[in-house]
Design an enzyme around this catalytic site. Sequence first.
Site, short mmCIF file in Angstrom:
data_model
loop_
_atom_site.label_atom_id
_atom_site.label_comp_id
_atom_site.label_asym_id
_atom_site.label_seq_id
_atom_site.Cartn_x
_atom_site.Cartn_y
_atom_site.Cartn_z
CB THR A 12 70.27 49.19 40.85
OG1 THR A 12 69.79 48.64 42.44
CG2 THR A 12 70.11 50.84 40.84
CB SER A 56 70.14 40.54 41.84
OG SER A 56 70.98 40.93 42.82
CB SER A 57 67.40 39.70 46.87
OG SER A 57 68.12 40.81 46.84
CB THR A 87 75.16 45.02 42.39
OG1 THR A 87 74.38 45.63 43.37
CG2 THR A 87 75.56 45.75 41.19
CG ASP A 88 72.09 43.42 46.23
OD1 ASP A 88 72.81 43.95 46.62
OD2 ASP A 88 70.60 43.63 46.50
CD GLN A 278 83.45 33.53 59.60
OE1 GLN A 278 83.42 34.30 60.44
NE2 GLN A 278 83.05 32.14 60.11
N1 ASP Z 1 69.05 45.17 45.03
C1 ASP Z 1 69.66 45.30 43.98
C2 ASP Z 1 70.16 44.06 42.93
O1 ASP Z 1 70.84 43.52 43.10
C3 ASP Z 1 70.86 46.15 43.97
C4 ASP Z 1 71.67 46.52 42.60
O2 ASP Z 1 71.34 46.06 41.69
O3 ASP Z 1 72.81 47.12 42.82
O4 ASP Z 1 69.04 43.64 42.27
#
Ligand code: ASP
Length: 342
Positions: A12, A56-57, A87-88, A278
């Site tokens: 992001t 990042s996914s 962040t992911d 978990q």
């Molecule tokens: N979908 C974004 C990522 O992880 C979310 C983020 O950066 O907060 O690339």
Amino acid sequence: MKKINLIQTGGTIAMSRSEGKTILDSDRWTQTLYKEIPELKTIAHIHPDQLFLEDSSDITPAHWEALTYHIRKQQDHFDGFVILHGTDTMAYTASALSYSLLGLDKPVILTGSQVPMSMLRSDAKRNLVNAVEVSTLPIPEVAICFHDTVFRGNRTSKMSISDFNAFESPNFPPLIKIGLHMEINEDLLLKSHNPAPNSLSTDTRDPKYSLFSDRVFVLKLFPGLSSDLLMSVPFHKTEVIVLEAFGSGNFPTKSQTSILPFLEEASKRNILVIITSQAPFDSVDLSNYESGQLAHKLGVISARDMTIEAAVTKSMFLLARPKGKDKFREYFSTSIAGEISN
Ligand code: ASP
């Protein structure tokens, strides 16, 4: 002034809003960077690089390798590194790099944002200014700097989808709290000049081997998981199974849903099973209940207080330097980069 390499990888923080959508924009990020945050130039000499630009996914171990070799190649030219990342999966990348950069002895600080940099009320500016400042300090760690806090990377998990305070380090205190001053928790920092055991070192590139194995499988238990389904996991392609069990490492042992036959099969096939929980806080303890004791007898390994991200990436890293299952057990159960409490 310190020399810092600012490495863009996407997320992001690298995105812009265009026609109502949030998109990755490779041409605009360096311009936006200095337009939005001119102060950066007063903190350090910053050399920006873009290694890739991904949500990042889509990050894979190949990206961790690219980051590792880039940093190893540049390590003598910079005092520190800041990695901009989504962040992911940031906690996975930070954990993976904490192993692949063992012995680096320089700050590698990951940061990102919940809102794109060019948007009003973005958290990008604050996170980035903090991360760059932290990267000028003598912190021999791969860390995540987010929302005025610096966490050890391999102790951190993403906990919130939309809160600015997105990360938490459930079983290890923050390394730094950023307020009026930087409150550094010196006693917690890894000792510098902590050389990697020779067999784990990655400071020279060997194109024959990858840095991370893909023969790791993660399984999350839930009440009612059918043992038929469990028995159909691809055993023949797997060397380590990370099992997310309940509470202190418990799992069903009775009737139809007992997972004991599954653990016996894995043991017969020489597959290592690691138990995590978990519940993110506190430590797995296989001596607490009967299921844990049975698992222990079958050679199952406890991940104790490691995060799932640290356990998975450590398994991938150790498997890629084949030293046998005994060495795997030994390294997995001891701290190599501060990822597990003794
Ligand atoms: N979908 C974004 C990522 O992880 C979310 C983020 O950066 O907060 O690339």
